[in-house]
Design a protein around this motif. Structure first.
Motif, PDB file in Angstrom:
ATOM      1  N   ALA A   9       0.867  -1.177   0.000  1.00  0.00           N
ATOM      2  CA  ALA A   9       0.000   0.000   0.000  1.00  0.00           C
ATOM      3  C   ALA A   9       0.900   1.221   0.000  1.00  0.00           C
ATOM      4  CB  ALA A   9      -0.917   0.009   1.217  1.00  0.00           C
ATOM      5  N   GLU A  10       0.776   2.037  -1.028  1.00  0.00           N
ATOM      6  CA  GLU A  10       1.710   3.146  -1.227  1.00  0.00           C
ATOM      7  C   GLU A  10       0.965   4.451  -1.467  1.00  0.00           C
ATOM      8  OE1 GLU A  10       5.426   4.161  -4.279  1.00  0.00           O
ATOM      9  OE2 GLU A  10       3.991   2.575  -4.748  1.00  0.00           O
ATOM     10  N   TYR A  11       1.325   5.476  -0.730  1.00  0.00           N
ATOM     11  CA  TYR A  11       0.785   6.808  -0.983  1.00  0.00           C
ATOM     12  C   TYR A  11       1.394   7.347  -2.269  1.00  0.00           C
ATOM     13  CZ  TYR A  11       0.423  11.894  -0.740  1.00  0.00           C
ATOM     14  OH  TYR A  11       0.216  13.211  -1.041  1.00  0.00           O
ATOM     15  N   ILE A  12       0.533   7.865  -3.163  1.00  0.00           N
ATOM     16  CA  ILE A  12       1.011   8.369  -4.450  1.00  0.00           C
ATOM     17  C   ILE A  12       1.050   9.890  -4.482  1.00  0.00           C
ATOM     18  CG2 ILE A  12       0.610   8.420  -6.945  1.00  0.00           C
ATOM     19  CD1 ILE A  12       1.542   5.717  -5.889  1.00  0.00           C
ATOM     20  N   SER A  13      -0.100  10.524  -4.259  1.00  0.00           N
ATOM     21  CA  SER A  13      -0.125  11.986  -4.331  1.00  0.00           C
ATOM     22  C   SER A  13      -1.441  12.538  -3.816  1.00  0.00           C
ATOM     23  CB  SER A  13       0.099  12.464  -5.773  1.00  0.00           C
ATOM     24  OG  SER A  13      -1.000  12.106  -6.599  1.00  0.00           O
ATOM     25  N   SER A  14      -1.441  13.847  -3.555  1.00  0.00           N
ATOM     26  CA  SER A  14      -2.650  14.573  -3.182  1.00  0.00           C
ATOM     27  C   SER A  14      -2.882  15.653  -4.231  1.00  0.00           C
ATOM     28  CB  SER A  14      -2.497  15.217  -1.795  1.00  0.00           C
ATOM     29  OG  SER A  14      -2.330  14.225  -0.804  1.00  0.00           O
ATOM     30  N   GLN A  15      -4.063  15.655  -4.807  1.00  0.00           N
ATOM     31  CA  GLN A  15      -4.338  16.557  -5.912  1.00  0.00           C
ATOM     32  C   GLN A  15      -5.596  17.380  -5.651  1.00  0.00           C
ATOM     33  OE1 GLN A  15      -2.243  16.905  -8.438  1.00  0.00           O
ATOM     34  NE2 GLN A  15      -0.902  15.238  -7.752  1.00  0.00           N
ATOM     35  N   PRO A  16      -5.649  18.621  -6.160  1.00  0.00           N
ATOM     36  CA  PRO A  16      -6.827  19.461  -5.976  1.00  0.00           C
ATOM     37  C   PRO A  16      -7.906  19.224  -7.016  1.00  0.00           C
ATOM     38  CG  PRO A  16      -5.110  20.705  -7.077  1.00  0.00           C
ATOM     39  CD  PRO A  16      -4.520  19.355  -6.763  1.00  0.00           C
ATOM     40  N   SER A  17      -7.596  18.403  -8.023  1.00  0.00           N
ATOM     41  CA  SER A  17      -8.552  18.161  -9.098  1.00  0.00           C
ATOM     42  C   SER A  17      -8.388  16.753  -9.648  1.00  0.00           C
ATOM     43  CB  SER A  17      -8.344  19.162 -10.235  1.00  0.00           C
ATOM     44  OG  SER A  17      -9.082  18.790 -11.392  1.00  0.00           O
ATOM     45  N   TRP A  18      -9.496  16.182 -10.103  1.00  0.00           N
ATOM     46  CA  TRP A  18      -9.451  14.851 -10.716  1.00  0.00           C
ATOM     47  C   TRP A  18      -8.582  14.833 -11.972  1.00  0.00           C
ATOM     48  CZ3 TRP A  18     -11.088  14.055 -15.741  1.00  0.00           C
ATOM     49  CH2 TRP A  18     -11.798  15.099 -16.333  1.00  0.00           C
ATOM     50  N   LYS A  19      -8.416  15.981 -12.601  1.00  0.00           N
ATOM     51  CA  LYS A  19      -7.685  16.062 -13.862  1.00  0.00           C
ATOM     52  C   LYS A  19      -6.211  15.711 -13.709  1.00  0.00           C
ATOM     53  CE  LYS A  19     -10.715  19.662 -15.755  1.00  0.00           C
ATOM     54  NZ  LYS A  19     -10.774  21.059 -16.267  1.00  0.00           N
ATOM     55  N   THR A  20      -5.664  15.887 -12.516  1.00  0.00           N
ATOM     56  CA  THR A  20      -4.234  15.653 -12.316  1.00  0.00           C
ATOM     57  C   THR A  20      -3.947  14.386 -11.507  1.00  0.00           C
ATOM     58  OG1 THR A  20      -4.318  17.156 -10.407  1.00  0.00           O
ATOM     59  CG2 THR A  20      -3.620  18.087 -12.508  1.00  0.00           C
ATOM     60  N   VAL A  21      -4.974  13.594 -11.247  1.00  0.00           N
ATOM     61  CA  VAL A  21      -4.775  12.346 -10.497  1.00  0.00           C
ATOM     62  C   VAL A  21      -4.274  11.262 -11.448  1.00  0.00           C
ATOM     63  CG1 VAL A  21      -5.863  10.556  -9.105  1.00  0.00           C
ATOM     64  CG2 VAL A  21      -6.583  12.936  -8.849  1.00  0.00           C
ATOM     65  N   ASN A  44      -6.421   2.722   7.296  1.00  0.00           N
ATOM     66  CA  ASN A  44      -5.227   2.098   7.863  1.00  0.00           C
ATOM     67  C   ASN A  44      -5.474   0.642   8.245  1.00  0.00           C
ATOM     68  OD1 ASN A  44      -3.617   4.392   7.613  1.00  0.00           O
ATOM     69  ND2 ASN A  44      -4.198   5.187   9.625  1.00  0.00           N
ATOM     70  N   ALA A  45      -6.632   0.372   8.834  1.00  0.00           N
ATOM     71  CA  ALA A  45      -6.961  -1.001   9.215  1.00  0.00           C
ATOM     72  C   ALA A  45      -7.163  -1.869   7.983  1.00  0.00           C
ATOM     73  CB  ALA A  45      -8.221  -1.006  10.085  1.00  0.00           C
ATOM     74  N   LEU A  46      -7.814  -1.309   6.973  1.00  0.00           N
ATOM     75  CA  LEU A  46      -8.063  -2.061   5.743  1.00  0.00           C
ATOM     76  C   LEU A  46      -6.752  -2.471   5.084  1.00  0.00           C
ATOM     77  CD1 LEU A  46     -10.519  -2.872   3.887  1.00  0.00           C
ATOM     78  CD2 LEU A  46      -9.961  -0.838   2.551  1.00  0.00           C
ATOM     79  N   CYS A  47      -5.796  -1.556   5.091  1.00  0.00           N
ATOM     80  CA  CYS A  47      -4.502  -1.826   4.460  1.00  0.00           C
ATOM     81  C   CYS A  47      -3.498  -2.449   5.411  1.00  0.00           C
ATOM     82  CB  CYS A  47      -3.930  -0.525   3.897  1.00  0.00           C
ATOM     83  SG  CYS A  47      -4.945   0.221   2.604  1.00  0.00           S
ATOM     84  N   ASN A  48      -3.923  -2.655   6.671  1.00  0.00           N
ATOM     85  CA  ASN A  48      -3.063  -3.232   7.699  1.00  0.00           C
ATOM     86  C   ASN A  48      -1.781  -2.416   7.874  1.00  0.00           C
ATOM     87  OD1 ASN A  48      -2.573  -5.121   9.720  1.00  0.00           O
ATOM     88  ND2 ASN A  48      -1.452  -6.498   8.367  1.00  0.00           N
ATOM     89  N   ARG A  49      -1.971  -1.090   7.892  1.00  0.00           N
ATOM     90  CA  ARG A  49      -0.866  -0.161   8.111  1.00  0.00           C
ATOM     91  C   ARG A  49      -1.250   0.770   9.255  1.00  0.00           C
ATOM     92  NH1 ARG A  49       0.216  -3.306   4.615  1.00  0.00           N
ATOM     93  NH2 ARG A  49       1.520  -2.987   2.773  1.00  0.00           N
ATOM     94  N   LYS A  50      -0.261   1.201  10.027  1.00  0.00           N
ATOM     95  CA  LYS A  50      -0.553   2.050  11.180  1.00  0.00           C
ATOM     96  C   LYS A  50      -0.737   3.519  10.803  1.00  0.00           C
ATOM     97  CE  LYS A  50       1.675  -0.785  14.740  1.00  0.00           C
ATOM     98  NZ  LYS A  50       2.709  -0.809  15.813  1.00  0.00           N
ATOM     99  N   SER A  51      -0.025   3.976   9.790  1.00  0.00           N
ATOM    100  CA  SER A  51      -0.071   5.403   9.491  1.00  0.00           C
ATOM    101  C   SER A  51      -0.055   5.692   7.999  1.00  0.00           C
ATOM    102  CB  SER A  51       1.102   6.113  10.170  1.00  0.00           C
ATOM    103  OG  SER A  51       2.333   5.550   9.751  1.00  0.00           O
ATOM    104  N   LEU A  52      -0.738   4.846   7.213  1.00  0.00           N
ATOM    105  CA  LEU A  52      -0.824   5.094   5.777  1.00  0.00           C
ATOM    106  C   LEU A  52      -1.614   6.378   5.533  1.00  0.00           C
ATOM    107  CD1 LEU A  52      -0.179   3.920   2.937  1.00  0.00           C
ATOM    108  CD2 LEU A  52      -2.476   2.932   2.976  1.00  0.00           C
ATOM    109  N   ALA A  53      -2.812   6.424   6.121  1.00  0.00           N
ATOM    110  CA  ALA A  53      -3.616   7.645   6.095  1.00  0.00           C
ATOM    111  C   ALA A  53      -3.452   8.331   7.444  1.00  0.00           C
ATOM    112  CB  ALA A  53      -5.083   7.311   5.829  1.00  0.00           C
ATOM    113  N   LEU A  54      -3.148   9.600   7.435  1.00  0.00           N
ATOM    114  CA  LEU A  54      -2.885  10.309   8.675  1.00  0.00           C
ATOM    115  C   LEU A  54      -4.161  10.527   9.470  1.00  0.00           C
ATOM    116  CD1 LEU A  54      -0.314  12.998   7.478  1.00  0.00           C
ATOM    117  CD2 LEU A  54       0.119  10.783   8.575  1.00  0.00           C
TER     118      LEU A  54
END
Length: 206
Positions: A9-21, A44-54
């Motif tokens: 499970a990897e964080y990719i990016s945060s975008q302000p618009s769907w156009k740049t996702v 986090n529980a779904l991905c079995n990670r402690k801090s994937l999503a802050l």
């Protein structure tokens, strides 16, 4: 069919618009709910990670489209929560436009998981948001969160009341899941459902 197991499970990016996702050709699953519904903890529980999503002590911190890549094969989208009263009017309007554009234009969006807190009575804002998805023909499921926080009787009563509100406008309700990020209840069921949709839904290639 072997149920989906999240090995990466990897964080990719945060975008302000769907156009740049990025990764617009992969199956995508969005998670959204009223602020303070426990969305980050569930992801986090779904991905079995402690801090994937802050996880923040202050609700309303998610303000952009946050993309995570799962097993190098499908996307998990963490969306801003709705209904945070302390957000400015300008921010709320901006969030609404960003979300509406995302839902109506992101062609690879397979399903929206709408998170609902069954520890409290049905909230009009949750009902209204589900009606919005229905009116725009956007596939969704309901995820009842924090089921470890109240008695089973209270949880059942609130879920029944929530369904009664929906049945005023709906003849049939979508799949639903009872979850707890604390003890991981419901996580396997959600992953199995994603696995099923990954196998059944063919993305439209433009």
């Amino acid at each position: 069919m072997v149920n989906e197991i999240i090995k990466k499970a990897e964080y990719i990016s945060s975008q302000p618009s769907w156009k740049t996702v990025p990764f617009e050709n992969s199956h995508e699953y969005a998670f959204i709910g009223r602020s303070n519904v426990g969305k980050s903890s569930l992801i986090n529980a779904l991905c079995n990670r402690k801090s994937l999503a802050l996880v923040s002590k202050k609700p309303g911190k998610t303000k952009m489209l946050n993309l995570f890549r799962i097993n190098d094969s499908w996307n998990l989208m963490d969306l801003p929560g709705y209904g945070y009263a302390k957000a400015s009017k300008t921010d709320r309007v901006g969030f609404q436009e960003m979300l509406s554009d995302y839902f109506n234009h992101r062609k690879n969006l397979v399903n929206v998981f709408v998170l609902v807190d069954p520890n409290i009575a049905p909230q009009p804002i949750d009902i209204d948001f589900i009606h919005f998805l229905g009116e725009n023909v956007i596939a969704f499921s309901i995820v009842y969160t924090k089921t470890d926080k109240s008695t089973l009787n209270k949880i059942n009563q609130n879920i029944l009341a929530f369904k009664k509100e929906l049945y005023k406008e709906w003849e049939e309700l979508p799949p639903s899941f009872r979850t707890s990020a604390v003890n991981r209840d419901g996580m396997d069921a959600i992953l199995a459902y994603i696995d099923k949709l990954n196998a059944e839904v063919e993305l439209v290639k433009e």
